[in-house]
Scaffold this motif. Structure first.
Motif, PDB file in Angstrom:
ATOM      1  N   MET A 145       0.825  -1.205   0.000  1.00 46.67           N
ATOM      2  CA  MET A 145       0.000   0.000   0.000  1.00 46.67           C
ATOM      3  C   MET A 145       0.860   1.255   0.000  1.00 46.67           C
ATOM      4  N   LEU A 146       1.860   1.296   0.880  1.00 48.28           N
ATOM      5  CA  LEU A 146       2.731   2.467   0.930  1.00 48.28           C
ATOM      6  C   LEU A 146       3.524   2.621  -0.364  1.00 48.28           C
ATOM      7  N   GLY A 147       3.942   1.472  -0.934  1.00 41.64           N
ATOM      8  CA  GLY A 147       4.678   1.533  -2.194  1.00 41.64           C
ATOM      9  C   GLY A 147       3.868   2.102  -3.336  1.00 41.64           C
ATOM     10  N   LYS A 148       2.546   1.970  -3.262  1.00 42.88           N
ATOM     11  CA  LYS A 148       1.659   2.509  -4.295  1.00 42.88           C
ATOM     12  C   LYS A 148       1.209   3.940  -3.989  1.00 42.88           C
ATOM     13  N   GLY A 149       1.595   4.455  -2.836  1.00 45.11           N
ATOM     14  CA  GLY A 149       1.238   5.829  -2.512  1.00 45.11           C
ATOM     15  C   GLY A 149       0.057   6.004  -1.589  1.00 45.11           C
ATOM     16  N   VAL A 150      -0.391   4.935  -0.922  1.00 54.20           N
ATOM     17  CA  VAL A 150      -1.481   5.071   0.035  1.00 54.20           C
ATOM     18  C   VAL A 150      -0.996   5.910   1.215  1.00 54.20           C
ATOM     19  N   ALA A 151      -1.847   6.788   1.719  1.00 48.64           N
ATOM     20  CA  ALA A 151      -1.479   7.663   2.826  1.00 48.64           C
ATOM     21  C   ALA A 151      -1.102   6.840   4.049  1.00 48.64           C
ATOM     22  N   ILE A 152      -0.150   7.348   4.838  1.00 46.23           N
ATOM     23  CA  ILE A 152       0.390   6.584   5.956  1.00 46.23           C
ATOM     24  C   ILE A 152      -0.662   6.345   7.038  1.00 46.23           C
ATOM     25  N   GLY A 153      -1.528   7.331   7.293  1.00 48.16           N
ATOM     26  CA  GLY A 153      -2.563   7.146   8.308  1.00 48.16           C
ATOM     27  C   GLY A 153      -3.559   6.073   7.916  1.00 48.16           C
ATOM     28  N   THR A 154      -3.914   6.017   6.642  1.00 40.94           N
ATOM     29  CA  THR A 154      -4.823   4.984   6.143  1.00 40.94           C
ATOM     30  C   THR A 154      -4.197   3.609   6.310  1.00 40.94           C
ATOM     31  N   THR A 155      -2.904   3.506   6.024  1.00 38.03           N
ATOM     32  CA  THR A 155      -2.194   2.242   6.161  1.00 38.03           C
ATOM     33  C   THR A 155      -2.131   1.792   7.623  1.00 38.03           C
ATOM     34  N   LEU A 156      -1.809   2.720   8.528  1.00 39.02           N
ATOM     35  CA  LEU A 156      -1.746   2.385   9.951  1.00 39.02           C
ATOM     36  C   LEU A 156      -3.110   1.946  10.477  1.00 39.02           C
ATOM     37  N   ALA A 157      -4.173   2.620  10.023  1.00 43.36           N
ATOM     38  CA  ALA A 157      -5.524   2.265  10.470  1.00 43.36           C
ATOM     39  C   ALA A 157      -5.871   0.836  10.058  1.00 43.36           C
ATOM     40  N   LEU A 158      -5.509   0.446   8.838  1.00 39.42           N
ATOM     41  CA  LEU A 158      -5.768  -0.921   8.392  1.00 39.42           C
ATOM     42  C   LEU A 158      -4.979  -1.921   9.224  1.00 39.42           C
ATOM     43  N   MET A 159      -3.711  -1.640   9.466  1.00 39.27           N
ATOM     44  CA  MET A 159      -2.872  -2.554  10.241  1.00 39.27           C
ATOM     45  C   MET A 159      -3.446  -2.782  11.632  1.00 39.27           C
ATOM     46  N   MET A 160      -3.846  -1.719  12.301  1.00 43.22           N
ATOM     47  CA  MET A 160      -4.366  -1.844  13.658  1.00 43.22           C
ATOM     48  C   MET A 160      -5.705  -2.564  13.682  1.00 43.22           C
ATOM     49  N   SER A 161      -6.545  -2.304  12.681  1.00 45.07           N
ATOM     50  CA  SER A 161      -7.851  -2.947  12.628  1.00 45.07           C
ATOM     51  C   SER A 161      -7.709  -4.450  12.425  1.00 45.07           C
ATOM     52  N   VAL A 162      -6.843  -4.859  11.513  1.00 45.75           N
ATOM     53  CA  VAL A 162      -6.641  -6.285  11.257  1.00 45.75           C
ATOM     54  C   VAL A 162      -6.091  -6.982  12.501  1.00 45.75           C
ATOM     55  N   ALA A 163      -5.149  -6.313  13.201  1.00 44.22           N
ATOM     56  CA  ALA A 163      -4.480  -6.955  14.333  1.00 44.22           C
ATOM     57  C   ALA A 163      -5.374  -7.077  15.565  1.00 44.22           C
ATOM     58  N   ALA A 164      -6.253  -6.099  15.810  1.00 40.90           N
ATOM     59  CA  ALA A 164      -6.969  -6.065  17.100  1.00 40.90           C
ATOM     60  C   ALA A 164      -8.480  -6.039  16.986  1.00 40.90           C
ATOM     61  N   LEU A 165      -9.027  -5.919  15.782  1.00 36.20           N
ATOM     62  CA  LEU A 165     -10.475  -5.737  15.658  1.00 36.20           C
ATOM     63  C   LEU A 165     -11.099  -6.732  14.689  1.00 36.20           C
ATOM     64  N   SER A 166     -10.442  -7.843  14.437  1.00 34.05           N
ATOM     65  CA  SER A 166     -10.975  -8.810  13.477  1.00 34.05           C
ATOM     66  C   SER A 166     -12.161  -9.558  14.077  1.00 34.05           C
ATOM     67  N   VAL A 167     -12.995 -10.109  13.208  1.00 36.69           N
ATOM     68  CA  VAL A 167     -14.180 -10.854  13.649  1.00 36.69           C
ATOM     69  C   VAL A 167     -13.815 -12.028  14.563  1.00 36.69           C
ATOM     70  N   PRO A 168     -12.811 -12.869  14.228  1.00 43.09           N
ATOM     71  CA  PRO A 168     -12.460 -13.957  15.152  1.00 43.09           C
ATOM     72  C   PRO A 168     -12.064 -13.456  16.543  1.00 43.09           C
ATOM     73  N   GLU A 169     -11.320 -12.363  16.604  1.00 41.37           N
ATOM     74  CA  GLU A 169     -10.956 -11.792  17.908  1.00 41.37           C
ATOM     75  C   GLU A 169     -12.204 -11.440  18.709  1.00 41.37           C
ATOM     76  N   LEU A 170     -13.172 -10.814  18.055  1.00 43.72           N
ATOM     77  CA  LEU A 170     -14.397 -10.409  18.744  1.00 43.72           C
ATOM     78  C   LEU A 170     -15.225 -11.621  19.168  1.00 43.72           C
ATOM     79  N   LEU A 171     -15.293 -12.628  18.313  1.00 45.85           N
ATOM     80  CA  LEU A 171     -16.077 -13.812  18.649  1.00 45.85           C
ATOM     81  C   LEU A 171     -15.460 -14.577  19.822  1.00 45.85           C
ATOM     82  N   ILE A 172     -14.143 -14.598  19.903  1.00 41.13           N
ATOM     83  CA  ILE A 172     -13.488 -15.256  21.026  1.00 41.13           C
ATOM     84  C   ILE A 172     -13.760 -14.493  22.318  1.00 41.13           C
ATOM     85  N   LEU A 173     -13.697 -13.162  22.267  1.00 43.67           N
ATOM     86  CA  LEU A 173     -13.986 -12.358  23.449  1.00 43.67           C
ATOM     87  C   LEU A 173     -15.440 -12.507  23.888  1.00 43.67           C
ATOM     88  N   ARG A 174     -16.320 -12.803  22.937  1.00 45.98           N
ATOM     89  CA  ARG A 174     -17.733 -12.961  23.275  1.00 45.98           C
ATOM     90  C   ARG A 174     -17.952 -14.106  24.274  1.00 45.98           C
TER      91      ARG A 174
END
Length: 323
Positions: free
Chosen positions: A258-287
């Motif tokens: 993403m960064l190599g193609k010119g995606v903004a750094i904040g957008t990239t960081l937001a995706l990384m954090m969402s995948v790592a801590a907010l994924s559906v399996p993570e939420l279902l396990i916490l349930r």
């Protein structure tokens, strides 16, 4: 060395066109597979030697009985140093509750642990530079600290499943592991086998997605829709990360492309954090340990935090971009 290996396979052996789509995609895939797995094995082994005595039970014992602010700082720091994935959330949650640790502190640990670990940081430095790695760690620590405080304000104890309060792990001490170098070596080798065995599919998936993005998504399209950091790109990245199941290491190749193609750094960081801590399996396990209102609050707090972090870094713009 890794880039040269990618060139050798994609261009010298298979004679793919460097100006086409498939050639750059395959070169990216080969380069990142070899680089990331080499880093994974070395870093996990070295950290395993150092972390041979840091079990989830020991983490609980270290945090127990501290003042709230001190416990939160230790929890966030230990969360960043321990590669516990979402599969560890339930036993860790129960152990923290049994030890009488405030739930806000527990949530700070549960946010920090999947988002930040030394393996992901070293891989991030190796692929994208220390600047982006430092930004990611700083953002993750801040979200973990503030997120736990916000969760505590809503008194989440009322939404913990009843069976969790009834569990008593017991106060018997755990056996002291051997401190010998041979024992630590065995532990480190076991860590390599366990962690690599657990995440290799997701790392390959992440590299594959990154390779497709690198080779087939036109740079002009990325620059137009994501490169300028449009306001909607950040919440869209957060939403995109929710159905993706990976860890912080597995999503790094996607961020690299993403960064190599010119995606903004904040957008990239937001995706990384969402995948790592907010994924559906993570939420279902916490349930399994908290009810729907607490789960919705947890997801909402993280989604808002990741969006604000992304917007903030996009505003900083070139000052935050890695060299």
């Amino acid at each position: 060395m890794f880039a040269r290996l990618g060139d050798l396979i994609a261009y010298d052996l298979l004679h793919l066109d460097p100006a086409g789509h498939l050639g750059p995609a395959l070169q990216f895939f080969v380069m990142d597979v070899t680089k990331i797995f080499a880093l994974l094995v070395v870093v996990i082994y070295v950290m395993g030697l150092l972390r041979a005595l840091l079990s989830p039970e020991r983490v609980r014992a270290i945090v127990r009985g501290r003042p709230d602010w001190q416990a939160r700082g230790i929890a966030v720091g230990l969360g960043a140093l321990t590669p516990f994935c979402s599969c560890s959330s339930v036993p860790l949650f129960i152990g923290f509750v049994e030890a009488g640790i405030p739930l806000g502190v527990t949530f700070s640990f549960l946010i920090a642990s999947p988002m930040i670990n030394e393996v992901a940081v070293v891989v991030l430095v190796g692929l994208l530079g220390w600047q982006l790695a430092a930004l990611y760690v700083l953002a993750g620590l801040t979200v973990a600290w503030v997120g736990g405080i916000v969760m505590q304000r809503f008194r989440p104890e009322r939404w913990v499943e009843d069976y969790v309060w009834a569990i008593r792990v017991g106060s018997a001490g755990t056996p002291t592991p051997s401190r010998s170098l041979a024992a630590r070596h065995r532990y480190a080798v076991g860590e390599v086998r366990e962690i690599v065995g657990r995440i290799w599919r997701w790392v390959l998936l992440g590299i594959g997605v990154g390779a497709l993005f690198h080779g087939f998504v036109p740079a002009d399209w990325v620059t137009t829709h994501l490169g300028g950091g449009a306001w909607y790109s950040v919440p869209a990245a957060v939403l995109l990360g929710i159905p993706m199941y990976a860890n912080a290491t597995g999503v790094i190749p996607v961020a690299e492309a993403m960064l190599g193609k010119g995606v903004a750094i904040g957008t990239t960081l937001a995706l990384m954090m969402s995948v790592a801590a907010l994924s559906v399996p993570e939420l279902l396990i916490l349930r399994k340990v908290i009810r729907w209102p607490a789960l919705a609050l947890f997801a909402g707090v993280l989604a808002v935090a990741f969006t604000l972090v992304g917007w903030g870094f996009n505003l900083v713009g070139p000052l935050a971009a890695p060299a």
